[in-house]
Write an enzyme that holds these catalytic residues in place. Structure first.
Site, PDB file in Angstrom:
ATOM      1  N   GLY A 145      -6.997  67.892  76.203  1.00 43.76           N
ATOM      2  CA  GLY A 145      -7.037  67.143  74.956  1.00 43.76           C
ATOM      3  C   GLY A 145      -5.709  67.176  74.236  1.00 43.76           C
ATOM      4  N   HIS A 146      -5.635  66.363  73.200  1.00 45.24           N
ATOM      5  CA  HIS A 146      -4.482  66.333  72.310  1.00 45.24           C
ATOM      6  C   HIS A 146      -4.985  66.212  70.880  1.00 45.24           C
ATOM      7  CE1 HIS A 146      -1.265  66.382  75.231  1.00 45.24           C
ATOM      8  NE2 HIS A 146      -1.898  65.466  75.952  1.00 45.24           N
ATOM      9  N   ASP A 173      -2.547  69.845  65.469  1.00 43.81           N
ATOM     10  CA  ASP A 173      -1.509  70.693  66.051  1.00 43.81           C
ATOM     11  C   ASP A 173      -0.890  71.624  65.020  1.00 43.81           C
ATOM     12  OD1 ASP A 173      -1.900  69.451  68.448  1.00 43.81           O
ATOM     13  OD2 ASP A 173       0.063  68.499  68.570  1.00 43.81           O
TER      14      ASP A 173
END
Length: 397
Positions: A145-146, A173
């Protein structure tokens, strides 16, 4: 903020040693914060596969702009951790290390034979922090995933509009990975100070992203309803907490959530009777919003400057990245820095957001070249020159 190239650290984390195996954004930004606070950070990269951020967004003089944003105040060595002998070098580095930071998949370190179960036996005081998308347990543990995936699973993406749209920046992030990891590491250091014990920190960027929805979690708990995307109290429903387009096609942010600030804005805009004639209630919200829409559509940024400058109006221009880099407040706070790099010339840096009165941020070292300090650090670990040459020949470094 001061700039003392190659000066010893006097930050609040001076004496703390970090071994950083992370790559790209969440981990490296976390370790840069630790380095800015004075920690000695040793960045480890594969000798033939460097951190991908080194190849992203090259500046005019060839400098790797993203890498430069994330890796100041560190030292860099190369080490091929897939080689058995390289593990001995890593263990040597960890003998006096306080923190190991990594951002592999949950089983990545285990597959290399250097997972937490191995390291805690050898280094019981070590604080081991792993940043991953979904954590080391649960249904999604092995999923790739991101940022967008983590925001989707945590429910944050649902609040970006109808239909949902990417935020345009890495909320999961940085907010979920970098800053959550940093907070946990500092807490673990404090715990170890009291008990002498290290521990494992399991950071899931999805878990941490969920915390952005604490307000809506409270609403769900009280009403058993999910917030309506793009039409709830912080996502576009309220006229006094919204984004509006100006005459020249730019946008402004009105964040006058409390009535006293909204009234200040209305007076400054010459609309002081708006909520007197149309009280702020469910029935009148569309009308008030339309009147504000019409007002802003008739004004340019220049027209609105007196209200921007009103300290209690809560009206802000929406700045683009170039404008942010030139903003006087950001410069006064030391948040935008131009460094004269010896190899690349002028480069842009963001300053540290952590402002300490006794141990201020010091720009000690430019982001290191790939493996720049390998020989220096290995020599400091006691390896003689001929052994280091042997490591090179065997492609360990």
């Amino acid at each position: 903020m001061s700039q003392n190239q190659n000066q010893p650290s006097k930050g609040p984390l001076a004496g703390v040693k970090v071994v950083d195996l992370s790559l790209l954004l969440p981990g490296p930004l976390c370790s840069q914060h630790l380095a800015d606070m004075g920690a000695e950070v040793i960045k480890i990269e594969n000798p033939r596969a460097y951190d991908g951020s080194r190849a992203m967004f090259k500046g005019k003089t060839g400098y790797p702009a993203l890498y430069m944003m994330l890796n100041r105040n560190k030292k860099a060595i190369t080490l091929n951790l897939k080689r058995e002998q390289a593990k001995d070098i890593l263990f040597k580095l960890l003998e006096d290390a306080d923190i190991l930071l990594e951002g592999f998949r949950p089983d990545g370190m285990d597959k290399m034979g250097i997972g937490y179960d191995v390291l805690k036996e050898k280094f019981p005081k070590l604080i081991y922090c792993g940043i991953s998308g979904y954590g080391i347990s649960g249904k999604y543990v092995d999923f790739a995933g991101h940022d967008l995936n983590y925001l989707a699973i945590s429910g944050v993406l649902d609040q970006t509009g109808n239909p949902p749209r990417p935020a345009g920046f890495q909320m999961a992030d940085v907010g979920g990975g970098t800053l959550t990891a940093l907070s946990a590491i500092l807490a673990a250091l404090y715990y170890r100070e009291k008990t002498g014990k290290g521990q494992r920190i399991d950071i899931s960027m999805t878990d941490a992203s969920l915390q952005f929805l604490s307000l809506y979690g409270g609403i769900l708990s009280s009403s058993e309803k999910s917030p309506e995307a793009g039409n709830d109290i912080l996502s576009g429903k309220l006229p006094n907490y919204n984004v509006y387009e100006t005459k020249e096609g730019r946008y402004v942010a009105l964040g006058a959530l409390e009535d006293m600030f909204f009234q200040t804005f209305l007076r400054a805009a010459g609309m002081e009777n708006l909520t007197k004639d149309h009280p702020m209630n469910e029935e009148n919200i569309p009308l008030i919003k339309q009147k504000l829409t019409d007002y802003f559509k008739s004004k340019t940024y220049s027209d609105l400057q007196p209200i921007f400058d009103n300290t209690d109006a809560c009206l802000s221009p929406i700045l683009n990245m170039k404008e942010v880099s030139e903003d006087p407040h950001m410069k006064d706070r030391g948040m935008v820095i131009e460094r004269n790099h010896p190899k690349y010339g002028p480069i842009l840096q963001f300053g540290s957001p952590f402002h300490f009165s006794e141990t201020p941020f010091v720009y000690r070292n430019d982001p290191p070249e790939h493996g720049e300090h390998t020989e220096e650090i290995l020599a400091g670990l006691g390896f003689p020159k001929d052994k280091i040459a042997e490591f090179k020949k065997d492609r360990l470094i």
